[in-house]
Design an enzyme around this catalytic site. Structure first.
Site, PDB file in Angstrom:
ATOM      1  N   ARG A   1       0.845  -1.205   0.000  1.00 27.24           N
ATOM      2  CA  ARG A   1       0.000   0.000   0.000  1.00 27.24           C
ATOM      3  C   ARG A   1       0.876   1.248   0.000  1.00 27.24           C
ATOM      4  O   ARG A   1       0.584   2.232  -0.690  1.00 27.24           O
ATOM      5  CB  ARG A   1      -0.932  -0.031   1.218  1.00 27.24           C
TER       6      ARG A   1
ATOM      7  N   HIS B   1       4.639  25.321  -3.201  1.00 28.82           N
ATOM      8  CA  HIS B   1       3.720  24.209  -3.415  1.00 28.82           C
ATOM      9  C   HIS B   1       4.274  23.147  -4.370  1.00 28.82           C
ATOM     10  O   HIS B   1       4.123  21.963  -4.147  1.00 28.82           O
ATOM     11  CB  HIS B   1       2.375  24.716  -3.938  1.00 28.82           C
TER      12      HIS B   1
ATOM     13  N   LYS C   1      -2.956   6.742   1.562  1.00 30.29           N
ATOM     14  CA  LYS C   1      -2.869   6.886   3.025  1.00 30.29           C
ATOM     15  C   LYS C   1      -1.958   8.066   3.359  1.00 30.29           C
ATOM     16  O   LYS C   1      -0.848   7.908   3.871  1.00 30.29           O
ATOM     17  CB  LYS C   1      -2.364   5.572   3.647  1.00 30.29           C
TER      18      LYS C   1
ATOM     19  N   GLU D   1     -16.814   4.605   5.281  1.00 26.95           N
ATOM     20  CA  GLU D   1     -15.917   3.916   6.213  1.00 26.95           C
ATOM     21  C   GLU D   1     -15.855   4.740   7.476  1.00 26.95           C
ATOM     22  O   GLU D   1     -16.527   5.763   7.585  1.00 26.95           O
ATOM     23  CB  GLU D   1     -14.523   3.750   5.600  1.00 26.95           C
TER      24      GLU D   1
ATOM     25  N   ARG E   1       9.716  26.555   1.314  1.00 27.75           N
ATOM     26  CA  ARG E   1       8.289  26.358   1.107  1.00 27.75           C
ATOM     27  C   ARG E   1       7.822  26.872  -0.254  1.00 27.75           C
ATOM     28  O   ARG E   1       7.977  28.046  -0.579  1.00 27.75           O
ATOM     29  CB  ARG E   1       7.478  27.037   2.218  1.00 27.75           C
TER      30      ARG E   1
END
Ligand code: PLP
Length: 288
Positions: A52, A102, A148, A181, A100
């Site tokens: 995964r 994007h 995830k 879920e 920083r």
């Protein structure tokens, strides 16, 4: 002995384990994670977690040079040095730190951190006898929750709603009434002897415990339908269940205060529980 964490190639005392303030995991949730059960000192379903993670890395274009074998060695070493018999391994892989901006950095250097902590799985065996309650909330998450990522703010708020209501979990309901879920678990219902769970798609996380339960149920000739179902169907179900790494199988006896079936753990949960714990014992030697 102080607890040790793994940070980018080094085992360090947990209290000194740090990453850079400009890490993209911190600034953008530009990172993936896994939580794997440590049972009897062994990692449960490690290949599934690794697969995964690899899928997520590919989807996010994160090029992480460590091999599966090396990741496994480091994870097992961290478990061993911390001496936990029953616990959880947390692994997080970020795109790394950079000024920083994007867009991806020109030369990203991904960061890998791992921690372990004790976890009492036996409590889950005890909770099976009574079951747990859930509340429902709107699913406010982004559209790729099959990945995830650590972008979990909607899940955090949902879990907090559950806590405030004295419930174990919050079930996330889409605008069309589909029950997707839980905030950190997969959701199931039982109707007329058939198990139902949301199909794999971009709108649920492909849970490792979900996949294990499907295999175990089918192996025991309990039919499983991977199809969307509504909150109304769940409220009218004979039984409801949830699964996750930290709760391999728990009967859900109340949804939003309404009893499901008899309001007590049902016969399908009772059939599945020994299969789930049996598979865990087969893999790890763990017994309640
Ligand atoms: N669904 C969500 C949103 C989760 O965060 C999790 C676990 O964290 C799960 C389901 C269950 O996944 P697993 O069985 O791999 O722990």
């Amino acid at each position: 002995m102080p607890q040790l964490a793994y940070v980018d190639g080094r085992m360090v005392p947990l209290r000194n384990a740090m990453i850079h303030v400009e890490d993209r995991g911190l600034q953008f949730a530009d990172s993936l994670y896994e939580v794997c059960a440590i049972m009897n000192g062994r990692l449960l379903d490690w290949p599934g977690h690794l697969a995964r993670l690899r899928r997520g890395l590919a989807a996010l274009f994160i090029d992480f040079p460590m091999s599966d074998a090396a990741l496994g060695i480091v994870a097992r070493r961290l478990v061993a040095v911390n001496g936990h018999s029953d616990g959880l391994l947390y692994l997080q892989l970020t795109r790394g730190s950079a000024r920083r901006d994007h867009g991806f950095p020109a030369a990203p250097s991904p960061s890998l951190i791992m921690t372990v902590r004790r976890f009492d799985f036996a409590q889950r065996v005890r909770q099976q006898a009574t079951g747990v309650s859930v509340v429902t909330v709107n699913d406010m998450r982004w559209r790729r929750v099959d990945l995830k990522t650590t972008g979990l703010l909607a899940n955090v708020l949902a879990k907090q709603d559950a806590r405030a209501a004295g419930a174990f979990e919050a079930w996330l309901v889409a605008e069309d009434g589909t029950l997707r879920e839980g905030s950190s678990t997969n959701a199931w219902i039982v109707k007329d002897g058939r198990l139902l769970t949301h199909p794999l798609s971009e709108s649920i996380l492909p849970g490792i415990a979900r996949s294990a339960l499907i295999d175990l149920a089918r192996g025991a000739k309990i039919p499983v339908d991977e199809r969307p179902f509504s909150l109304a169907e769940a409220l009218a179900a004979d039984e409801a269940l949830l699964t996750s790494t930290t709760a391999p199988l728990l009967p859900v006896v109340r949804i939003d205060g309404q009893a499901i079936g008899t309001g007590t753990p049902g016969p399908i949960a009772a059939r599945l529980a020994p299969l789930v714990w049996g598979e865990i014992e087969r893999q790890t030697g763990w017994r309640a």
